[in-house]
Design an enzyme around this catalytic site. Structure first.
Site, PDB file in Angstrom:
ATOM      1  N   SER A  14      89.456 -59.390 -31.903  1.00  0.00           N
ATOM      2  CA  SER A  14      89.092 -60.767 -32.933  1.00  0.00           C
ATOM      3  C   SER A  14      89.863 -60.236 -34.132  1.00  0.00           C
ATOM      4  O   SER A  14      90.076 -59.176 -34.579  1.00  0.00           O
ATOM      5  CB  SER A  14      87.632 -60.747 -33.138  1.00  0.00           C
ATOM      6  OG  SER A  14      87.378 -61.595 -34.122  1.00  0.00           O
TER       7      SER A  14
ATOM      8  N   TYR B 196      80.001 -56.189 -35.717  1.00  0.00           N
ATOM      9  CA  TYR B 196      80.829 -56.868 -34.856  1.00  0.00           C
ATOM     10  C   TYR B 196      82.113 -56.655 -35.384  1.00  0.00           C
ATOM     11  O   TYR B 196      83.148 -56.170 -34.563  1.00  0.00           O
ATOM     12  CB  TYR B 196      80.369 -58.264 -35.025  1.00  0.00           C
ATOM     13  CG  TYR B 196      81.325 -59.273 -34.264  1.00  0.00           C
ATOM     14  CD1 TYR B 196      81.161 -59.347 -32.810  1.00  0.00           C
ATOM     15  CD2 TYR B 196      82.590 -60.094 -34.630  1.00  0.00           C
ATOM     16  CE1 TYR B 196      82.046 -59.943 -31.879  1.00  0.00           C
ATOM     17  CE2 TYR B 196      83.382 -60.639 -33.862  1.00  0.00           C
ATOM     18  CZ  TYR B 196      83.127 -60.701 -32.615  1.00  0.00           C
ATOM     19  OH  TYR B 196      83.949 -61.423 -31.764  1.00  0.00           O
TER      20      TYR B 196
HETATM   21  P1  NAP Z   1      80.755 -66.727 -24.979  1.00  0.00           P
HETATM   22  O1  NAP Z   1      80.782 -67.993 -24.867  1.00  0.00           O
HETATM   23  O2  NAP Z   1      79.474 -66.158 -25.766  1.00  0.00           O
HETATM   24  O3  NAP Z   1      80.966 -65.862 -23.782  1.00  0.00           O
HETATM   25  C1  NAP Z   1      80.636 -64.479 -23.747  1.00  0.00           C
HETATM   26  C2  NAP Z   1      80.663 -64.008 -22.366  1.00  0.00           C
HETATM   27  O4  NAP Z   1      80.247 -62.727 -22.461  1.00  0.00           O
HETATM   28  C3  NAP Z   1      79.683 -64.715 -21.508  1.00  0.00           C
HETATM   29  O5  NAP Z   1      80.147 -64.885 -20.063  1.00  0.00           O
HETATM   30  C4  NAP Z   1      78.506 -63.791 -21.346  1.00  0.00           C
HETATM   31  O6  NAP Z   1      77.919 -63.671 -19.995  1.00  0.00           O
HETATM   32  C5  NAP Z   1      79.333 -62.303 -21.482  1.00  0.00           C
HETATM   33  N1  NAP Z   1      78.313 -61.418 -21.720  1.00  0.00           N
HETATM   34  C6  NAP Z   1      77.704 -61.232 -23.033  1.00  0.00           C
HETATM   35  N2  NAP Z   1      76.937 -59.951 -22.969  1.00  0.00           N
HETATM   36  C7  NAP Z   1      76.927 -59.690 -21.856  1.00  0.00           C
HETATM   37  C8  NAP Z   1      76.373 -58.430 -21.128  1.00  0.00           C
HETATM   38  N3  NAP Z   1      75.500 -57.839 -21.691  1.00  0.00           N
HETATM   39  N4  NAP Z   1      76.984 -58.247 -19.969  1.00  0.00           N
HETATM   40  C9  NAP Z   1      77.759 -58.870 -19.341  1.00  0.00           C
HETATM   41  N5  NAP Z   1      78.297 -59.922 -19.960  1.00  0.00           N
HETATM   42  C10 NAP Z   1      77.856 -60.351 -21.083  1.00  0.00           C
HETATM   43  O7  NAP Z   1      81.805 -65.945 -26.066  1.00  0.00           O
HETATM   44  P2  NAP Z   1      83.275 -66.293 -26.281  1.00  0.00           P
HETATM   45  O8  NAP Z   1      83.488 -66.803 -27.592  1.00  0.00           O
HETATM   46  O9  NAP Z   1      83.842 -66.787 -25.067  1.00  0.00           O
HETATM   47  O10 NAP Z   1      83.778 -64.658 -26.138  1.00  0.00           O
HETATM   48  C11 NAP Z   1      84.708 -64.179 -25.410  1.00  0.00           C
HETATM   49  C12 NAP Z   1      85.517 -62.954 -26.327  1.00  0.00           C
HETATM   50  O11 NAP Z   1      85.941 -63.532 -27.374  1.00  0.00           O
HETATM   51  C13 NAP Z   1      84.486 -61.925 -26.821  1.00  0.00           C
HETATM   52  O12 NAP Z   1      84.789 -60.691 -26.609  1.00  0.00           O
HETATM   53  C14 NAP Z   1      84.476 -62.301 -28.187  1.00  0.00           C
HETATM   54  O13 NAP Z   1      84.056 -61.260 -29.023  1.00  0.00           O
HETATM   55  C15 NAP Z   1      85.586 -62.721 -28.392  1.00  0.00           C
HETATM   56  N6  NAP Z   1      85.949 -63.727 -29.727  1.00  0.00           N
HETATM   57  C16 NAP Z   1      85.366 -64.862 -29.734  1.00  0.00           C
HETATM   58  C17 NAP Z   1      85.704 -65.727 -30.933  1.00  0.00           C
HETATM   59  C18 NAP Z   1      85.147 -67.052 -31.128  1.00  0.00           C
HETATM   60  O14 NAP Z   1      85.045 -67.594 -32.033  1.00  0.00           O
HETATM   61  N7  NAP Z   1      84.415 -67.627 -30.020  1.00  0.00           N
HETATM   62  C19 NAP Z   1      86.567 -65.396 -31.916  1.00  0.00           C
HETATM   63  C20 NAP Z   1      87.373 -64.226 -31.770  1.00  0.00           C
HETATM   64  C21 NAP Z   1      86.935 -63.138 -30.494  1.00  0.00           C
HETATM   65  P3  NAP Z   1      76.382 -63.761 -19.777  1.00  0.00           P
HETATM   66  O15 NAP Z   1      75.611 -64.274 -20.967  1.00  0.00           O
HETATM   67  O16 NAP Z   1      76.237 -64.581 -18.613  1.00  0.00           O
HETATM   68  O17 NAP Z   1      76.305 -62.351 -19.373  1.00  0.00           O
END
Ligand code: NAP
Length: 266
Positions: A142, A155
């Protein structure tokens, strides 16, 4: 089934957000898939629609990546599957707010999902990729890995770890055909914001990317051979300058206390 040259992509956090889009785009490219997350029903429903739409083989692994036992289960599964050629360590947890208000459970969840699981899965799959001189590891960090806000201490700490770890891996596979990509998204419209305690509507809409654009840019960066992909940063020189400053700072280290500390030298 794909033609065996492409192989199978493992995507953690495939039930929502970026992971779900990765699943779609990689299936479209012809990868078979292993989808990992806790939400069994969401994974099954996605798997079924991807099988139908793209004719690829998709299996699901329901696992809580904050649990050592479940991470071990995923490690055992994906290292036993010789068709795996791509791992996207995408699963992530975020709770934003002052560290003084953060429960120990939420702190542990971020450390375990964002760091421990990602490190263990990378550590498990890379020797296999290296042995056959083929394979791609994508780790999702990130921009908050190199910039910390008062609400993102933990985070940002986890994402800083992802960056440092992944850049080390890149150097370790430099003499092979194995590819390791670090992806550093900026704010992207996914459920993570609501779960983190800061609704995405609290952000300037102009600063928020769609999940589709983020993944498409990250995959375009991978195709271009980028080691570090910042999907929303127009001026690529900014990151080059950041890395150059880090190298200059590291190289300025010496065995002598800096004069401003007034410590006796020698
Ligand atoms: P999201 O929509 O909340 O999706 C997160 C995913 O991770 C879900 O599929 C969730 O599945 C899974 N997850 C969370 N906790 C888990 C656990 N304990 N065990 C197994 N799976 C788990 O988030 P996203 O934005 O797509 O995030 C994807 C990545 O991008 C992350 O690493 C995040 O830090 C990074 N990121 C996001 C942003 C942003 O603004 N969105 C910015 C920078 C980086 P379940 O709940 O079904 O387990």
């Amino acid at each position: 089934m794909n033609d065996k040259t492409i192989g199978t992509a493992v995507i953690t956090g495939a039930s929502a957000g970026l992971g779900k889009i990765y699943a779609d785009r990689l299936a479209k490219r012809g990868f078979d898939l292993v989808l990992v997350a806790r939400s069994h029903d969401k994974l099954e429903s996605l798997a079924s629609s991807l099988r139908k739409e793209y004719g690829v083989a998709v299996r699901t692994l329901t696992a809580d990546l904050s649990s050592d036992a479940d991470v071990s289960k995923v490690v055992a599964d994906i290292t036993a599957d010789d068709s795996v050629t791509l791992l996207v360590n995408n699963a992530g947890a975020s709770t934003l707010g002052s560290v003084f208000d953060l429960s120990a459970a939420k702190l542990e969840e971020m450390n375990r999902v964002n760091v421990t699981a990602l490190v263990r899965l990378s550590h498990a799959i890379l020797p296999k990729f290296k042995a056959r001189d083929n394979g791609t590891l994508v780790n999702i960090g990130s921009v908050l890995g190199f910039f910390t806000m008062p609400i993102s201490s933990v985070y940002s700490g986890t994402k800083g770890y992802v960056a440092g770890f992944t850049k080390g891996l890149q150097q370790e596979v430099a003499d092979s055909k194995v590819v390791v990509q670090l992806v550093l998204p900026s704010a992207t419209a996914t459920e993570i914001w609501e779960k983190s305690g800061v609704p995405v509507t609290a952000l300037d809409p102009a600063s928020v990317m769609t999940a589709e654009n983020c993944v498409d840019a990250a995959l375009a960066g991978l195709d271009l051979g980028e080691k570090v992909t910042l999907p929303s940063i127009e001026d690529a020189e900014l990151y080059a300058a950041f890395e150059a400053a880090a190298m200059a700072l590291f190289s300025a280290s010496s065995g002598t206390p800096a004069s401003r500390y007034g410590v006796t030298k020698g």
